[in-house]
Scaffold this motif. Structure first.
Motif, PDB file in Angstrom:
ATOM      1  N   LYS A   1     -44.646   5.149 -11.939  1.00 15.60           N
ATOM      2  CA  LYS A   1     -44.958   5.466 -13.331  1.00 15.60           C
ATOM      3  C   LYS A   1     -46.353   4.960 -13.675  1.00 15.60           C
ATOM      4  O   LYS A   1     -46.800   3.945 -13.153  1.00 15.60           O
TER       5      LYS A   1
ATOM      6  N   GLN B   1     -40.539  10.443 -17.206  1.00 11.36           N
ATOM      7  CA  GLN B   1     -40.203   9.700 -15.992  1.00 11.36           C
ATOM      8  C   GLN B   1     -41.448   9.268 -15.229  1.00 11.36           C
ATOM      9  O   GLN B   1     -41.395   8.358 -14.400  1.00 11.36           O
TER      10      GLN B   1
ATOM     11  N   TYR C   1     -37.557   2.813 -21.730  1.00 10.66           N
ATOM     12  CA  TYR C   1     -37.934   2.214 -20.449  1.00 10.66           C
ATOM     13  C   TYR C   1     -37.293   0.838 -20.328  1.00 10.66           C
ATOM     14  O   TYR C   1     -37.214   0.085 -21.303  1.00 10.66           O
TER      15      TYR C   1
ATOM     16  N   ASP D   1     -38.136  -0.280 -14.948  1.00  6.16           N
ATOM     17  CA  ASP D   1     -39.117   0.797 -15.028  1.00  6.16           C
ATOM     18  C   ASP D   1     -40.533   0.229 -15.084  1.00  6.16           C
ATOM     19  O   ASP D   1     -41.435   0.705 -14.391  1.00  6.16           O
TER      20      ASP D   1
END
Length: 297
Positions: free
Chosen positions: A30, A101, A139, A143
């Protein structure tokens, strides 16, 4: 014209190659982006921003899409290097949940570390947007742990300082304030759980068309470039200090100053790129402030 990906790929390879971009052996999946037009991929409203009008977006994605470039910006190049899609602009989050995502782009063209007199949120506010998404459980800490942050600074704070009547004598002190706040901001991002934060140095602002116009686009303003160098020197000290306190390489610099100067010196004469015979001349006279980015974006 779009600066070839060749130059930027080399830049990233030298800056974050190999395990440097990883945290605990985990490659980020990410990308969270904070900053200004050098990384904005469409946050400014269509009703207000010139980035939604031609000539922006002509090379990529083929029409204006909110980028202050005729092609890709730093966000796009870094995302491609990471092997992910360019993260969704924050303003479109309600319409692209499935694309979140890959992270989120919070950058707004025209903004700065501090308020720059525009309506765009400054960097501290942008970081608050990410905190809001975490609180809303968009998140998780996991994440964030598999992410990389990009922070870009193009000098809008200094443009606002000059426009508001700031003096040359007080500029050094103001640069120190800006860089100190950058340090606070990138530490805040890291403390949220983002293991790697990549922050750009300041490009040679004396080579922007708004400065070179006074020499008919023949010479850079070396006084302004010295201010860029001072900013970058202080920034490197801040980054070094933060890395020492975290006992690692959590904070990385993206050296735009050297990259821009290399392109200007060699006039874009790299394999696979278009050569610029007059690199200081803007591509579009009606957009002098941004055409340098359009030319090199």
């Amino acid at each position: 014209m779009e600066l070839s990906s060749y130059t930027f790929v080399l830049l990233f390879l030298f800056t974050i190659a190999g395990d440097t971009v990883c945290a605990n052996g985990i490659r980020p999946t990410k990308l969270f982006v904070f900053g200004d037009s050098y990384s904005d991929t469409g946050n400014n409203p269509k009703s207000l921003a010139s980035s939604w009008k031609t000539p922006y977006g002509v090379t990529f994605p083929g029409k204006p899409a909110g980028r202050y470039s005729d092609g890709r910006v730093l966000t796009d190049f870094l995302a491609k290097f990471m092997g992910i899609k360019s993260p969704l602009p924050y303003q479109w989050r309600k319409y692209g949940q499935n694309r979140m995502q890959h992270g989120v782009n919070f950058a707004y063209g025209g903004t700065g570390v501090f308020d720059t007199g525009n309506l765009q949120p400054n960097m501290s506010t942008q970081i608050g947007y990410l905190q809001g998404l975490v609180k809303a459980n968009v998140y998780t800490k996991r994440d964030l742990g598999s992410s990389l942050a990009l922070v870009t600074i193009s000098g809008n704070d200094y443009g606002a300082y000059t426009s508001s009547g700031g003096s040359e004598q007080g500029l050094s002190s103001f640069i120190s304030q800006v860089v100190n706040q950058i340090g606070i901001n990138i530490k805040r991002i890291h403390d949220m759980g983002v293991p790697r934060v990549l922050v750009s140095t300041l490009q040679p602002i004396g080579c922007l068309p708004r400065e070179t116009i006074f020499s008919s686009y023949q010479q850079c303003n070396e006084s302004r470039n010295s201010a860029s160098s001072f900013h970058n020197q202080l920034l490197q000290q801040v980054v070094t200090g933060l890395n020492n306190s975290t006992r690692g390489s959590s904070f990385l610099t993206l050296d735009l100053f050297t990259t821009f100067n290399t392109v200007l010196k060699n006039k874009g004469d790299f394999t696979g790129s278009v050569k610029f015979d007059t690199p200081l001349r803007p591509c579009c006279e009606s957009h002098k402030q941004w055409c340098f980015l359009w030319k090199f974006g």
